[in-house]
Design an enzyme around this catalytic site. Structure first.
Site, mmCIF file in Angstrom:
data_model
loop_
_atom_site.group_PDB
_atom_site.id
_atom_site.type_symbol
_atom_site.label_atom_id
_atom_site.label_comp_id
_atom_site.label_asym_id
_atom_site.label_seq_id
_atom_site.Cartn_x
_atom_site.Cartn_y
_atom_site.Cartn_z
ATOM 1 N N TYR A 57 0.780 -1.204 -0.654
ATOM 2 C CA TYR A 57 0.060 0.034 -0.139
ATOM 3 C C TYR A 57 1.378 1.772 -0.164
ATOM 4 O O TYR A 57 2.523 1.047 0.302
ATOM 5 C CB TYR A 57 -1.046 0.377 1.102
ATOM 6 N N GLU A 58 0.187 2.470 -0.449
ATOM 7 C CA GLU A 58 1.196 3.294 -0.454
ATOM 8 C C GLU A 58 1.714 4.410 0.404
ATOM 9 O O GLU A 58 2.634 5.637 0.210
ATOM 10 C CB GLU A 58 0.607 4.615 -1.351
ATOM 11 N N SER A 59 1.060 4.086 1.505
ATOM 12 C CA SER A 59 1.299 4.508 2.830
ATOM 13 C C SER A 59 2.406 4.045 3.244
ATOM 14 O O SER A 59 2.773 4.535 4.444
ATOM 15 C CB SER A 59 0.783 4.151 3.943
#
Lengths: 258, 288
Positions: A57-59
């Protein structure tokens, strides 16, 4: 949503879409997951045929194993269940740009026949658009550099247009060879999974064409929901209806996320 | 070098001048230096260029008429997709924008941090981001690959504002949550660097609470430290506290409705930080 009955099972077209998208992912792949439809599908895949799917995920969470759907990419469950957590700049510099991700799994507000994605503005005047969308986020990097891109999106004339109003994330540009010319290393959108069927780029032109119909859906119905003259693959096939295991997995996941 | 850099929010904001370019750390509605933003709202400064992985910081500054331009990759409240104030200002065209995606934005900050004129990236090639921003140029690799890349120009900052969990009075500052965001880059890209923290502690205490790697900023890159408990409210500052979702919803509902906004502004933003925190406590108690 239309309900379809196949043998004993009743399911919605949205459920068919999520399950078809889940099936597209292979075990062991590294998959960059957007929130919403892509995240639902990726988490179904991990619970069914692809337990070793690596969700990124981008985080900055690598290998997240959430037991429910995350509410946003900032949802703590993604970091708590990850193999490793890295910073967001590292995600872009060391994972996306060098091509360390197998599949970028994206949604789209608007998509065109060459798989270009618009999440910036609706309307052809950037300074004076009809609607401003939230913006690019990390999608342009995902579209540029993942080995492949899968797009999961509900199909309608509004979302499937001949040319997008604004190219936020490049698909196949204006046709075959454009990605190579632009120096974009990934293969771009190789699959577009909708609530009606699956589209793949024509190997000769890179134009998206209908290659698979979900159960109970007819070609004409898909053409009507497409804003360009949609071509149909000579090898058009039918999607298998969801199995009981797939449906119960999807529903349990949704239930756990309420 | 000053060894005690503790200051108040109003003191650091007094260093701002009209027309400056300010960077705001955090990401979306997460670990935003909101107490410092609220101090800017109270100050007379205007015509700011705001560089931010935008959240309610951008919305509030736009609402107060402080902003001329926003440089952004997105502006979101996480659990609410789009900040209503920013959305309205964009729709009305009342602010100028430089719209990047997140990777280009990071390249712009990295270039500034390294004091390079630009950094190359593949993202954006073939997209309309280049069409609507004629300032963006491409560059060709001088090596055998001859690859053409987007040359993202350095985004220097006059001032950076960031919020971390702990700092000592010298400006060594620590995050205790899962994500540094881009706060170190914001400070490296800026001329003046101001950090607010939940708590100022002595230097030895920092490494009792977390490993030395959690010290994201060191005293060489920090000019002032502002102790500001709940200073990221209503955004997250985990593990000290999570997002105040009820308050954020209230903010977004009032921001959507011009008729209700004055009431919100009067109640929460008219006074100083102490008054703000007092009203937030009352707001929380009302729901019990």
């Amino acid at each position: 949503m239309t309900a379809t009955t196949d043998a004993e099972l009743t399911y919605t077209s949205d459920e068919m879409m999520s399950i078809a998208a889940a099936r597209a992912l292979s075990n062991g792949q590294r998959c960059f997951v957007g929130i919403g439809l892509p995240s639902t599908a990726a988490n179904v895949a991990r619970r069914t045929h692809a337990p070793d799917l690596v969700l990124v995920y981008e985080s900055g969470t690598l290998g997240s194993k959430p037991d429910r759907l995350p509410a946003s990419i900032g949802d703590g469950i993604l970091a708590e269940t990850a193999d490793a957590v890295i910073s967001v700049p590292e995600v872009f510099n060391y994972w996306l740009q060098p091509g360390r991700i197998d599949v970028g799994f994206l949604g789209a507000a608007q998509l065109d026949k060459f798989g270009n994605i618009n999440t910036t503005v609706i309307g052809d005047d950037y300074a004076n658009p009809k609607v401003r969308l939230p913006g690019a986020g990390g999608a342009p990097e995902i579209a540029a550099s993942c080995h492949e891109v899968y797009v999961v999106v509900r199909q309608s004339r509004r979302s499937f247009v001949d040319r997008v109003d604004f190219v936020t994330s490049v698909g196949h540009g204006s046709g075959k060879g454009d990605r190579e010319r632009l120096g974009l290393r990934g293969a771009g959108p190789t699959l577009v999974i909708t609530d009606l069927g699956i589209l793949r780029p024509d190997p000769d032109t890179s134009e998206l064409m209908l290659s698979q119909l979900h159960p109970g859906v007819e070609v004409e119905q898909v053409r009507e929901a497409t804003g360009w003259d949609l071509k149909v693959s000579p090898e058009l096939s039918r999607t298998d209806a969801p199995t009981e295991a797939e449906l119960s997995t999807l529903r349990a996941l949704k239930e756990a996320s309420k | 070098m000053r060894t005690d850099k503790t200051a108040t929010a109003d003191e650091v904001v007094a260093e701002l001048a009209d027309g400056m370019t300010i960077g705001i750390g955090g990401w979306g509605s997460r670990r935003k230096p909101m107490a410092l933003v609220r101090a800017i709202l109270r100050s007379p400064v205007r015509d700011l260029t705001v560089v931010s992985y935008g959240g309610p910081d951008v919305g509030l500054l736009v609402a107060a008429g402080k902003v001329r331009r926003v440089v952004f990759g997105f502006v979101t409240l996480d659990t609410i997709p789009y900040d209503p104030w920013f959305g309205r200002a964009r729709q009305e065209g009342s602010i100028e924008v430089t719209e990047y995606d997140e990777g280009m934005f990071a390249a712009a900050l990295s270039a500034a941090a390294q004091r390079l004129p630009f950094l190359p990236t593949r993202a954006g090639l073939g997209s309309d981001v280049l069409r609507v921003n004629p300032r963006l140029r491409t560059v060709r690799s001088p090596y055998a690959d001859g690859e053409e890349l987007v040359a993202v120009p350095a985004q220097r900052l006059d001032v950076a504002f960031v919020h971390l969990n702990r700092a000592d009075p010298h400006g060594n500052a620590q995050y205790l949550g899962p994500d540094p965001y881009f706060d170190d880059l914001f400070c490296l890209a800026a001329t003046r660097r101001f950090v607010s923290v939940e708590k100022v502690v002595d230097t030895a205490t920092l490494t009792e609470e977390g490993p030395v790697q959690s010290l994201l900023l060191n005293r060489s890159t920090v000019d002032a430290v502002v102790e500001s408990p709940h200073g990221a409210h209503f955004t997250t500052a985990v593990p000290d506290y999570g997002r105040d979702e009820r308050f954020q919803r209230h903010y977004a509902e009032c921001a959507k409705d011009p008729g209700r906004w004055p009431e919100f502004a009067d109640r929460f933003l008219a006074g100083d930080e102490k008054a703000y925190q007092h009203e937030v406590t009352r707001f929380t108690e009302e729901s019990r």
